[in-house]
Each structure stands twice: as C-alpha cells, then as structure tokens.
Design an enzyme around this catalytic site. Structure first.
Site, PDB file in Angstrom:
ATOM      1  N   LYS A  56      65.239  37.940 -10.793  1.00 19.07           N
ATOM      2  CA  LYS A  56      64.730  36.347 -11.755  1.00 19.07           C
ATOM      3  C   LYS A  56      65.004  37.735 -12.720  1.00 19.07           C
ATOM      4  O   LYS A  56      64.347  39.133 -12.886  1.00 19.07           O
ATOM      5  CB  LYS A  56      63.762  36.053 -12.207  1.00 19.07           C
ATOM      6  CG  LYS A  56      63.368  34.949 -13.204  1.00 19.07           C
ATOM      7  CD  LYS A  56      61.646  34.281 -13.086  1.00 19.07           C
ATOM      8  CE  LYS A  56      61.232  33.984 -14.288  1.00 19.07           C
ATOM      9  NZ  LYS A  56      59.883  33.388 -13.845  1.00 19.07           N
ATOM     10  N   GLU A  62      61.491  24.471  -9.125  1.00 16.63           N
ATOM     11  CA  GLU A  62      59.517  25.389  -9.614  1.00 16.63           C
ATOM     12  C   GLU A  62      59.106  25.044 -10.400  1.00 16.63           C
ATOM     13  O   GLU A  62      59.606  24.345 -11.484  1.00 16.63           O
ATOM     14  CB  GLU A  62      60.860  26.725 -10.377  1.00 16.63           C
ATOM     15  CG  GLU A  62      59.407  27.666 -10.788  1.00 16.63           C
ATOM     16  CD  GLU A  62      60.222  28.394 -11.481  1.00 16.63           C
ATOM     17  OE1 GLU A  62      59.775  29.353 -12.317  1.00 16.63           O
ATOM     18  OE2 GLU A  62      61.498  29.102 -11.448  1.00 16.63           O
ATOM     19  N   ARG A  87      51.208  25.668 -14.786  1.00 14.70           N
ATOM     20  CA  ARG A  87      50.452  26.013 -16.481  1.00 14.70           C
ATOM     21  C   ARG A  87      49.322  24.827 -15.763  1.00 14.70           C
ATOM     22  O   ARG A  87      49.158  24.735 -17.241  1.00 14.70           O
ATOM     23  CB  ARG A  87      51.850  26.272 -16.753  1.00 14.70           C
ATOM     24  CG  ARG A  87      52.737  27.311 -16.699  1.00 14.70           C
ATOM     25  CD  ARG A  87      54.097  27.030 -17.583  1.00 14.70           C
ATOM     26  NE  ARG A  87      54.601  27.911 -17.199  1.00 14.70           N
ATOM     27  CZ  ARG A  87      55.978  28.453 -18.118  1.00 14.70           C
ATOM     28  NH1 ARG A  87      56.549  27.730 -18.600  1.00 14.70           N
ATOM     29  NH2 ARG A  87      56.275  29.754 -17.297  1.00 14.70           N
TER      30      ARG A  87
END
Length: 210
Positions: A131, A44, A48
């Site tokens: 999640k 993943e 950011r």
C-alpha cells in the site's frame, strides 16, 4: 493459497478497494451487498469505530465479499480480525511485530510504505504487493510512478487522498493495480441507508479502467 496469492486476488478484484468506516453493525451487511452488486468485492473495514470487528464478522458472511481489515496497528488487531473472519489485512505502515503477527495468525497482509527505503525493506521480506500511503501527502502519482523504474517488482495500492478525479491518474501507472478509496461509501449515504446510490457509486468505480 499463499498470502501473496490472496493479496494478488484482492488487488486484482477491481480498480478500487472501498475503505469503509462503519459505525453501526446493522449497516455492515447491506453495505457489503450494495458494494458487491456494484462490482467491488474486496472491502477494507477500518478499525476506527467500536463496531468494526463485529462489522467484519457480519461482512464475512456476505456472499461474494472479501472482508478485509484496515488500520492494523498491533498484533492484537490482527488476532481479533482473523478471529472475526477477515481474509486480508491492510496497515498504514509496517513494523516487525505486525509482520510477524500476520504470519503467526495466517492473515495475508498489504503493508504500507511511503518511501523507496520502506518499500525495499518490505520487498526483502517478500511483499511484492504494498500500500502506498498516504498517497497524496507522500507525493501523489508522480512520486509513486518514479518508483516503477528502480522497483518494478512491487505493485502498489495507493490510498490516502485518492478521489474519483485523480484515481485514473494513479491507475495509469505501471506499478499500480488498484487504489483504496473512502469516497465509495459516504457516511451520509450509509446513515440514510441509501444502498442503491452506493451501488451506483461502486459501479462507476468498478468501471474506471473500462
């Protein structure tokens, strides 16, 4: 392969999905190769940093790696990640717009939920893999485990505050298949290009259920 099948493949690949923050595109491929060598194939890459989308494209070319995109917040994120080569997406929460975009752009999604109500709403839309985020702040393993009784249909990937010390507690839960962990690839090791050390960390993570 359906979206659900793809997310099942991601969650079953290893006990840990590395959550990666990549500042330099040139680090992407050696990092991915190090993680795959350690037994972690579902990766993943978080949105950011300015390098994130290029890093996804680079990792998509690495043999054995499943390039995923994290911190999905908008339809544009999903569009761009799909174009970059992402094979799955992960979001901290879920909105109707985001879910629709994942369908429109054909990107299998692991959406985030923190409460039973959020999990039930996602289940109504067919998301049997979710999640659990932010895991520790939302009550940790006791909170997640308490959802197993009323919501046995859902399999979770807890992320957020998961560490090598508490990962096994989560993985022992009946409704947890894997965890998301940012400890796998520390910034200092990436900056130093210490890929061997990252492979060793990955190998220990891959063996958590051994």
């Amino acid at each position: 392969m359906t979206h659900t099948d793809m997310i099942a493949k991601v969650c079953n690949a290893a006990p840990v999905i590395p959550v990666l923050t990549i500042d330099r595109v040139e680090d992407a491929q050696p990092l991915a190769r190090a993680l795959v060598a350690g037994g972690l194939s579902a990766l993943e890459i978080t949105l950011r940093t300015a390098a994130a989308m290029e890093a996804i494209a680079a990792i998509a070319e690495v043999e054995g790696a499943m390039a995923g995109v994290g911190t999905l917040l908008t339809a544009a994120h999903i569009r761009d990640a799909k174009s970059a080569g992402a094979t799955f997406g992960v979001s901290p929460g879920a909105t109707e717009t985001l879910i629709q975009a994942a369908q429109d752009y054909d990107l299998p999604l692991l959406p985030g939920a923190a409460t039973a109500t959020e999990a039930m709403r996602l289940l109504e839309q067919g998301f049997v893999f979710q999640k659990f985020f932010p895991a520790e702040a939302a009550g940790g393993a006791p909170a997640l485990g308490s959802m197993a009784g009323p919501l046995p249909q859902i399999t979770f990937c807890p992320t957020g505050g998961v560490t090598p010390e508490n990962a096994k507690t989560y993985l022992a839960l009946p409704n947890t298949r894997c965890v998301g962990g940012s400890w796998i690839a520390p910034k200092a090791l990436i900056d130093a290009g210490d890929w061997d050390q990252i492979t060793q960390i990955a190998r220990r993570a891959a063996d958590l259920l051994a």
